[in-house]
Design a protein around this motif. Sequence first.
Motif, PDB file in Angstrom:
ATOM      1  N   THR A   1      -6.650  85.043   2.676  1.00  0.00           N
ATOM      2  CA  THR A   1      -7.900  85.207   3.045  1.00  0.00           C
ATOM      3  C   THR A   1      -8.254  84.820   4.370  1.00  0.00           C
ATOM      4  N   LEU A   2      -7.969  83.521   4.880  1.00  0.00           N
ATOM      5  CA  LEU A   2      -8.319  82.781   5.805  1.00  0.00           C
ATOM      6  C   LEU A   2      -7.491  83.467   6.975  1.00  0.00           C
ATOM      7  N   GLY A   3      -6.465  83.907   6.745  1.00  0.00           N
ATOM      8  CA  GLY A   3      -5.627  84.587   7.931  1.00  0.00           C
ATOM      9  C   GLY A   3      -6.400  85.920   8.444  1.00  0.00           C
ATOM     10  N   LEU A   4      -7.092  86.585   7.341  1.00  0.00           N
ATOM     11  CA  LEU A   4      -7.862  87.637   7.770  1.00  0.00           C
ATOM     12  C   LEU A   4      -9.138  87.349   8.750  1.00  0.00           C
ATOM     13  N   LEU A   5      -9.832  86.447   8.301  1.00  0.00           N
ATOM     14  CA  LEU A   5     -10.936  85.687   8.796  1.00  0.00           C
ATOM     15  C   LEU A   5     -10.595  85.256  10.165  1.00  0.00           C
ATOM     16  N   GLY A   6      -9.312  84.403  10.224  1.00  0.00           N
ATOM     17  CA  GLY A   6      -9.063  84.262  11.611  1.00  0.00           C
ATOM     18  C   GLY A   6      -8.668  85.299  12.478  1.00  0.00           C
ATOM     19  N   GLN A   7      -8.257  86.482  12.121  1.00  0.00           N
ATOM     20  CA  GLN A   7      -7.745  87.559  12.785  1.00  0.00           C
ATOM     21  C   GLN A   7      -9.141  88.069  13.728  1.00  0.00           C
ATOM     22  N   MET A   8     -10.196  87.948  12.775  1.00  0.00           N
ATOM     23  CA  MET A   8     -11.571  88.419  13.585  1.00  0.00           C
ATOM     24  C   MET A   8     -12.212  87.348  14.583  1.00  0.00           C
ATOM     25  N   ALA A   9     -11.454  85.873  14.427  1.00  0.00           N
ATOM     26  CA  ALA A   9     -12.296  85.054  15.255  1.00  0.00           C
ATOM     27  C   ALA A   9     -12.029  85.337  16.546  1.00  0.00           C
ATOM     28  N   LEU A  10     -10.974  85.809  16.902  1.00  0.00           N
ATOM     29  CA  LEU A  10     -10.363  85.905  18.340  1.00  0.00           C
ATOM     30  C   LEU A  10     -11.251  87.119  19.150  1.00  0.00           C
ATOM     31  N   PRO A  11     -11.180  88.330  18.744  1.00  0.00           N
ATOM     32  CA  PRO A  11     -12.125  89.118  19.473  1.00  0.00           C
ATOM     33  C   PRO A  11     -13.453  89.212  19.605  1.00  0.00           C
ATOM     34  N   LEU A  12     -13.948  88.768  18.299  1.00  0.00           N
ATOM     35  CA  LEU A  12     -15.517  88.094  18.362  1.00  0.00           C
ATOM     36  C   LEU A  12     -16.097  87.205  19.206  1.00  0.00           C
ATOM     37  N   GLY A  13     -15.123  86.251  19.203  1.00  0.00           N
ATOM     38  CA  GLY A  13     -15.239  85.091  19.944  1.00  0.00           C
ATOM     39  C   GLY A  13     -15.432  85.301  21.434  1.00  0.00           C
ATOM     40  N   LEU A  14     -14.304  86.202  21.897  1.00  0.00           N
ATOM     41  CA  LEU A  14     -14.083  86.519  23.417  1.00  0.00           C
ATOM     42  C   LEU A  14     -15.438  87.359  23.725  1.00  0.00           C
ATOM     43  N   LEU A  15     -15.916  88.216  22.888  1.00  0.00           N
ATOM     44  CA  LEU A  15     -16.951  89.104  23.114  1.00  0.00           C
ATOM     45  C   LEU A  15     -18.349  88.323  23.052  1.00  0.00           C
ATOM     46  N   SER A  16     -18.342  87.141  22.409  1.00  0.00           N
ATOM     47  CA  SER A  16     -19.555  86.294  22.515  1.00  0.00           C
ATOM     48  C   SER A  16     -19.438  85.254  23.710  1.00  0.00           C
ATOM     49  N   VAL A  17     -18.523  85.005  24.143  1.00  0.00           N
ATOM     50  CA  VAL A  17     -18.270  84.197  25.409  1.00  0.00           C
ATOM     51  C   VAL A  17     -18.684  85.304  26.473  1.00  0.00           C
ATOM     52  N   GLY A  18     -18.278  86.415  26.631  1.00  0.00           N
ATOM     53  CA  GLY A  18     -18.304  87.298  27.646  1.00  0.00           C
ATOM     54  C   GLY A  18     -19.944  87.620  27.680  1.00  0.00           C
ATOM     55  N   ALA A  19     -20.597  87.722  26.490  1.00  0.00           N
ATOM     56  CA  ALA A  19     -21.987  88.001  26.231  1.00  0.00           C
ATOM     57  C   ALA A  19     -22.933  86.717  26.964  1.00  0.00           C
ATOM     58  N   ALA A  20     -22.507  85.550  26.870  1.00  0.00           N
ATOM     59  CA  ALA A  20     -23.018  84.220  27.334  1.00  0.00           C
ATOM     60  C   ALA A  20     -22.987  84.017  28.889  1.00  0.00           C
ATOM     61  N   LEU A  21     -22.281  85.044  29.632  1.00  0.00           N
ATOM     62  CA  LEU A  21     -21.987  84.838  30.981  1.00  0.00           C
ATOM     63  C   LEU A  21     -23.543  84.768  31.723  1.00  0.00           C
ATOM     64  N   ASN A  22     -23.731  83.981  32.460  1.00  0.00           N
ATOM     65  CA  ASN A  22     -25.116  83.893  33.160  1.00  0.00           C
ATOM     66  C   ASN A  22     -24.891  84.149  34.646  1.00  0.00           C
ATOM     67  N   LEU A  23     -24.631  85.293  35.377  1.00  0.00           N
ATOM     68  CA  LEU A  23     -24.542  85.241  36.690  1.00  0.00           C
ATOM     69  C   LEU A  23     -25.841  84.719  37.692  1.00  0.00           C
ATOM     70  N   ASN A  24     -27.062  84.696  37.061  1.00  0.00           N
ATOM     71  CA  ASN A  24     -28.194  84.152  37.729  1.00  0.00           C
ATOM     72  C   ASN A  24     -28.047  82.733  38.113  1.00  0.00           C
ATOM     73  N   ALA A  25     -27.262  82.154  37.326  1.00  0.00           N
ATOM     74  CA  ALA A  25     -27.264  80.720  37.115  1.00  0.00           C
ATOM     75  C   ALA A  25     -26.295  80.237  38.639  1.00  0.00           C
ATOM     76  N   LEU A  26     -25.624  81.353  38.926  1.00  0.00           N
ATOM     77  CA  LEU A  26     -24.586  80.861  40.176  1.00  0.00           C
ATOM     78  C   LEU A  26     -25.371  80.686  41.439  1.00  0.00           C
ATOM     79  N   ARG A  27     -26.711  81.177  41.345  1.00  0.00           N
ATOM     80  CA  ARG A  27     -27.463  80.946  42.814  1.00  0.00           C
ATOM     81  C   ARG A  27     -27.655  79.743  42.960  1.00  0.00           C
ATOM     82  N   SER A  28     -28.064  78.928  42.117  1.00  0.00           N
ATOM     83  CA  SER A  28     -28.132  77.542  42.273  1.00  0.00           C
ATOM     84  C   SER A  28     -27.211  76.459  42.505  1.00  0.00           C
ATOM     85  N   SER A  29     -25.888  77.053  42.316  1.00  0.00           N
ATOM     86  CA  SER A  29     -24.636  76.139  42.279  1.00  0.00           C
ATOM     87  C   SER A  29     -24.495  75.381  43.650  1.00  0.00           C
ATOM     88  N   GLY A  30     -23.767  74.439  43.658  1.00  0.00           N
ATOM     89  CA  GLY A  30     -23.342  73.765  45.010  1.00  0.00           C
ATOM     90  C   GLY A  30     -21.851  73.336  44.978  1.00  0.00           C
TER      91      GLY A  30
END
Length: 302
Positions: free
Chosen positions: A189-218
């Motif tokens: 059961t945990l193995g099946l849940l773990g298989q969901m973690a990697l793709p959904l986690g990567l999609l969430s990381v991509g969704a959190a990217l904020n290109l506007n924040a780069l304008r104030s970088s140094g």
Amino acid sequence: MLQIISALVPIFALLMIGFLARRHGFPGEGFWAPAERFTYYLLFPALLVNSLSQASLSGGESVRIVLAVLVLLAIVSGICMLLKKRLEVEFATYTSFYQGSMRFNTFVALATTSALLSSAGLVVAAIIAAVMIPVLNILCVLVFSSEKGIGSNLLPTLKALVTNPLILACFAGVLVNQLGGLPSTISATLGLLGQMALPLGLLSVGAALNLNALRSSGRVLYVSSAIKLLLFPVIAWGVAYGFQLSELASQVLIIFAAMPTATSAYILARQLGGDAPLMAAIITAQTLFAMVTLPLVLSFVG
């Protein structure tokens, strides 16, 4: 090199799919926050518990892995502290520099390990994560607490630290391992849940990217990125060689070291009065830079 790139392309494709999906409002703004919480509080803990419960935690190899991780973190943390005066920045800015130089994205690390080294690599990755996650969180809190005036925010942060689902999952996995492992049905059961973690986690990381924040970088962004994405994995290679880790353990340690910083660093920056806009810029920049640096580092160092 081509084999590494081929394995990494699906990972970065999922990051970009997540970024583009959220930018175009699909499947809706209300989807991403619950999806990230679902992954963070259930799917990734399931993956860590299941992997650690099956890991071989006895013998010299596991001890050497733990020591190698601690030495690696101590070295890079020391470098960050030595650079503090040279950077000549305010304390809030330094905290974002420190987090950007030290922390790693668990989602991307486990997905990369799975893609390159399959289930055997995930077992070693779980051991490394079990050490890195709590130690790095403690180090980052200590850096914030070294500045006066954050005592009112420190207690809630420490509470969040000891109730962190990934930290609890690591301890639970080790405990279950020592008690003899999980029943086959629960492990499946945990193995099946773990298989969901990697793709959904990567999609969430991509969704959190904020290109506007780069304008104030140094320059702090570029220095922290150079440390995290280039220097960190090189030092990891040296530490792995010094501790005579196996080829598999060395590869996984270098993968973790070469990861971009964690998206959760932004939350800590907001909670404890760090430079949150800079932290957002560092997270986004490093995730994008890693598309170039990760295959190069893993090819030449790994």
